[in-house]
Design a protein around this motif. Structure first.
Motif, short mmCIF file in Angstrom:
data_model
loop_
_atom_site.label_atom_id
_atom_site.label_comp_id
_atom_site.label_asym_id
_atom_site.label_seq_id
_atom_site.Cartn_x
_atom_site.Cartn_y
_atom_site.Cartn_z
N PHE A 240 -14.34 -4.81 -3.75
CA PHE A 240 -13.20 -4.04 -4.26
C PHE A 240 -11.96 -4.27 -3.41
O PHE A 240 -10.84 -4.25 -3.93
N ASP A 241 -12.15 -4.47 -2.11
CA ASP A 241 -11.01 -4.82 -1.27
C ASP A 241 -10.40 -6.14 -1.73
O ASP A 241 -9.17 -6.29 -1.78
N GLU A 242 -11.25 -7.10 -2.07
CA GLU A 242 -10.75 -8.40 -2.53
C GLU A 242 -9.93 -8.25 -3.80
O GLU A 242 -9.00 -9.01 -4.05
N LEU A 243 -10.29 -7.27 -4.61
CA LEU A 243 -9.56 -7.02 -5.85
C LEU A 243 -8.30 -6.18 -5.61
O LEU A 243 -7.56 -5.90 -6.56
N GLY A 244 -8.09 -5.77 -4.37
CA GLY A 244 -6.87 -5.04 -4.04
C GLY A 244 -7.01 -3.54 -4.03
O GLY A 244 -6.01 -2.82 -3.92
N PHE A 245 -8.25 -3.04 -4.11
CA PHE A 245 -8.48 -1.60 -4.10
C PHE A 245 -8.80 -1.13 -2.69
O PHE A 245 -9.42 -1.86 -1.90
N TYR A 246 -8.41 0.11 -2.39
CA TYR A 246 -8.81 0.73 -1.14
C TYR A 246 -10.13 1.43 -1.42
O TYR A 246 -10.18 2.44 -2.12
N TYR A 247 -11.19 0.89 -0.87
CA TYR A 247 -12.55 1.35 -1.18
C TYR A 247 -12.95 2.53 -0.31
O TYR A 247 -12.76 2.52 0.91
N VAL A 248 -13.52 3.57 -0.96
CA VAL A 248 -14.04 4.74 -0.26
C VAL A 248 -15.45 5.00 -0.76
O VAL A 248 -15.66 5.24 -1.95
N GLY A 249 -16.42 4.94 0.13
CA GLY A 249 -17.78 5.20 -0.32
C GLY A 249 -18.79 4.67 0.67
O GLY A 249 -18.42 4.12 1.71
N THR A 250 -20.06 4.83 0.33
CA THR A 250 -20.48 5.59 -0.83
C THR A 250 -20.62 7.07 -0.48
O THR A 250 -20.84 7.41 0.68
#
Length: 636
Positions: A240-250
């Motif tokens: 998701f980081d690669e897609l530009g999202f700031y990932y929070v989880g799990t």
């Protein structure tokens, strides 16, 4: 009715905000009881809703809906959302005529900002809403909840790719209730989720980026990669980081001690750009029969709340879906080249029957109809016989692939189109209204429609033998008529209709299962002294030109009847008659089709009443054409 004193106080999300966090667990228990009781009465989707009870409460508790836009993917997981958003008093009308839709619906509530019943649309729609907000210089939140397999569709990743390249603030909740990308492994994972969503970490991250910007590009890049992969290893967010999202989880999607602080951190963050919050949930949670069921009670009939036993159909005849699965499996025993493909709907399409006998020749590609069609095309190029088994409305999502990858190349892909015509409780989003039109326009295609389960068997048999071009056969949801099934050797000559009965004045040319209604109408007309020929057309393409032209020349009135939209079978027949000068000779022609509206959910019979395609409508149409208003014959 279940005892729900706390839920009884909640009419809308504003009431929900009056509760203490410590009361939310009790509310979740009561909401789950209400959901189970309601669906036991109405039938419908249960497992997905049970899995998002806590998540639904947390979202409405923390966000200011409907000002903050909350978009539910597919919509079948939104029953708890409906209960909390001023619709509890109507929840036992779910999927009934005049009642609540089984999915989200804009015209139903201001709390449904986007209607959905097909999957994987939420991120795209939410991004559009977020961009509109930015253009209007507003500051509301936009939240998309996607899960239940919807992340297997390419559209979700197309949307994420677009969102990741923009600075629009968007919150995506990944409701992971099946195969976790990164399974939670205890308190440390929960702690990291809270930490990485908090202002302290985000601020520290920004500080590191500022420091890194002072160094040469190579060092700066390595520092950024280190930070990204540290988070990826810690919480599984590298993709998701690669897609530009700031990932929070799990995070545990059933634990308010995790949900509330994490979602609050995300809500209050000053981060510009999209977030992805990865929540692990259990489909069917809180109801033991659902938890122990293979499909987690994804879709259910009415059922007994205590035992979980579902009300079984009283019909003694097999469903069309079962007839398809059984027949294809029989062919596969003889022909090793037969392949069954479905898009996340093995039980809904009968492919599960095939799969039990031939697991290595069965491919469930997930919610990815575009891929399914081109995958089938690839198999066809290598001499295999793929049966792409897809609901009519789901096949709409792959129309370009049907045209470009199958039809233009003239590849022998077989399309088994379930849910043809009006489908009842699922309503217009699942009604197979357009497949005749969108397939019969294509060069090289053979398009068939079964009038009963015996004809379905013959069409499957025929499809097995078609090796020089693509073909499709459509059949409805529900049970057949109980007719005797032919052997798997009995085929149909391509483009040949069959005469059911012969008369002299009226010709009813039927495509599909309205044939039985034509028989009833013909009986009513006989009582009025009007004799009727009934033809089961079988093929929308190629037409039985010889029989149709002969019938047009020997009858006073010719009427086509089909369970499809304008531009389909009737339009092709009209074109044939026009090109052969039949109208110049005075033939009275009418085409009975689905009306130019989307018909809301109800029983199929009532929906066909609205459509004007039941027996009484057919006989009425004949009388309108055959007689003038004063009862005097206007046709010799």
């Amino acid at each position: 009715m279940p005892h729900t004193p706390l839920l009884d106080k909640i009419k809308n999300p504003q009431d929900l905000k009056k509760l203490q966090i410590s009361e939310l667990k009790t509310l979740a228990d009561e909401l789950r009881l209400e959901l189970i009781d309601a669906v036991s009465v109405t039938g419908g989707h249960l497992g997905a809703g049970l899995g998002v009870v806590e998540l639904t409460i947390a979202l409405h508790y923390l966000f200011d809906t409907p000002k903050d836009r909350l978009v539910w993917d597919v919509g079948h997981q939104a029953y708890p959302h409906k209960i909390l958003t001023e619709r509890r008093d109507r929840i036992r009308t779910l999927r009934k005529g005049g009642g609540l839709s089984g999915f989200t619906k804009r015209s139903e509530s201001i709390y449904d900002p986007f209607g959905a019943a097909h999957s994987s649309t939420s991120i795209s729609a939410s991004l559009g809403m977020a961009v509109a907000r930015d253009l209007d210089d507003r500051n509301n939140n936009v939240i998309a909840v996607i899960g239940d397999g919807a992340m297997s569709a390419g559209m979700a990743y197309e949307a994420m790719n677009n969102a990741g390249s923009m600075k629009s603030r968007l919150i995506v909740i990944l409701n992971d209730n099946d195969m976790s990308i990164a399974p939670p492994v205890g308190a440390m994972r929960s702690y990291l989720a809270k930490l990485l969503s908090g202002k302290t970490y985000i601020g520290f991250r920004g500080f590191l980026k500022k420091i890194a910007s002072l160094f040469p590009r190579s060092i700066k890049t390595r520092a950024a990669r280190f930070e990204e992969y540290f988070r990826g290893l810690a919480v599984g967010g590298t993709l998701f980081d690669e897609l530009g999202f700031y990932y929070v989880g799990t995070i545990n999607g059933h634990d308010f001690d995790q949900l509330i602080p994490v979602l609050k951190n995300v809500r209050d963050s000053s981060h510009k750009g999209p977030f992805l919050v990865h929540a692990i949930t259990q489909k069917g949670k809180g109801y033991k029969p659902a938890e122990s069921s293979d499909d987690k009670y994804h879709g259910v009939n009415k059922f007994d709340v205590i035992t979980g036993a579902q009300v079984k159909s009283t019909a003694n005849t097999p469903t069309y879906t079962k007839v398809y699965g059984d027949t294809l499996a029989k062919h596969a025993e003889i022909d090793s080249k037969i392949i069954a493909i479905t898009g996340a709907m093995p039980s809904g399409t009968g492919v599960d029957i095939f799969s039990k006998k031939f697991p290595k020749r069965t491919f469930d590609v997930g919610i990815a109809e575009q891929h399914a069609v081109t995958f089938a095309a690839g198999l066809a190029t290598e001499g295999y016989k793929p049966f792409a088994t897809i609901y009519s409305t789901f096949l709409q999502r792959a129309y370009d692939q049907v045209v470009h990858d199958v039809a233009i190349q003239n590849l022998p892909v077989r399309f088994a189109i379930d849910r043809a015509g009006l489908v009842g409780a699922d309503g217009p989003t699942h009604a197979g209204s357009f497949d005749i039109t969108y397939l019969a326009t294509l060069p090289n295609f053979i398009v068939m429609a079964a009038s009963d389960e015996a004809e379905l068997v013959r069409m499957i048999n025929t499809a097995v033998t078609i090796n020089d071009r693509p073909c499709a056969f459509r059949y409805p949801r529900g049970n057949g008529y109980g007719v005797e099934l032919p052997s798997i050797k009995e085929t149909i000559e391509i483009g040949k209709a069959r005469i059911i009965q012969e008369g002299k004045q009226i010709c009813l040319l039927s495509l599909g299962t309205r044939l039985e209604e034509c028989k009833i109408a013909a009986s009513e007309l006989k009582n009025k002294g009007i004799t009727t020929t009934i033809i089961d057309a079988r093929f929308a393409k190629p037409l039985d030109k010889e029989l149709i032209l002969k019938s047009a020349n020997t009858h006073e009135v010719l009427i086509t009847i089909e369970e499809g939209s304008i531009g389909g079978f009737g339009s092709h027949v009209a074109n044939l008659l026009a090109e052969n000068g039949i109208f110049d000779k005075g033939l009275k022609f009418r085409s009975m089709i689905l009306p130019d509206v989307f018909i809301d959910q109800d029983t199929p019979e009532k929906m066909y009443d609205v459509a004007g395609l039941n027996a009484k409508h057919i006989s009425q149409k004949v009388l309108e054409v055959f007689f003038s208003k004063d009862g005097i014959r206007v046709i010799k």
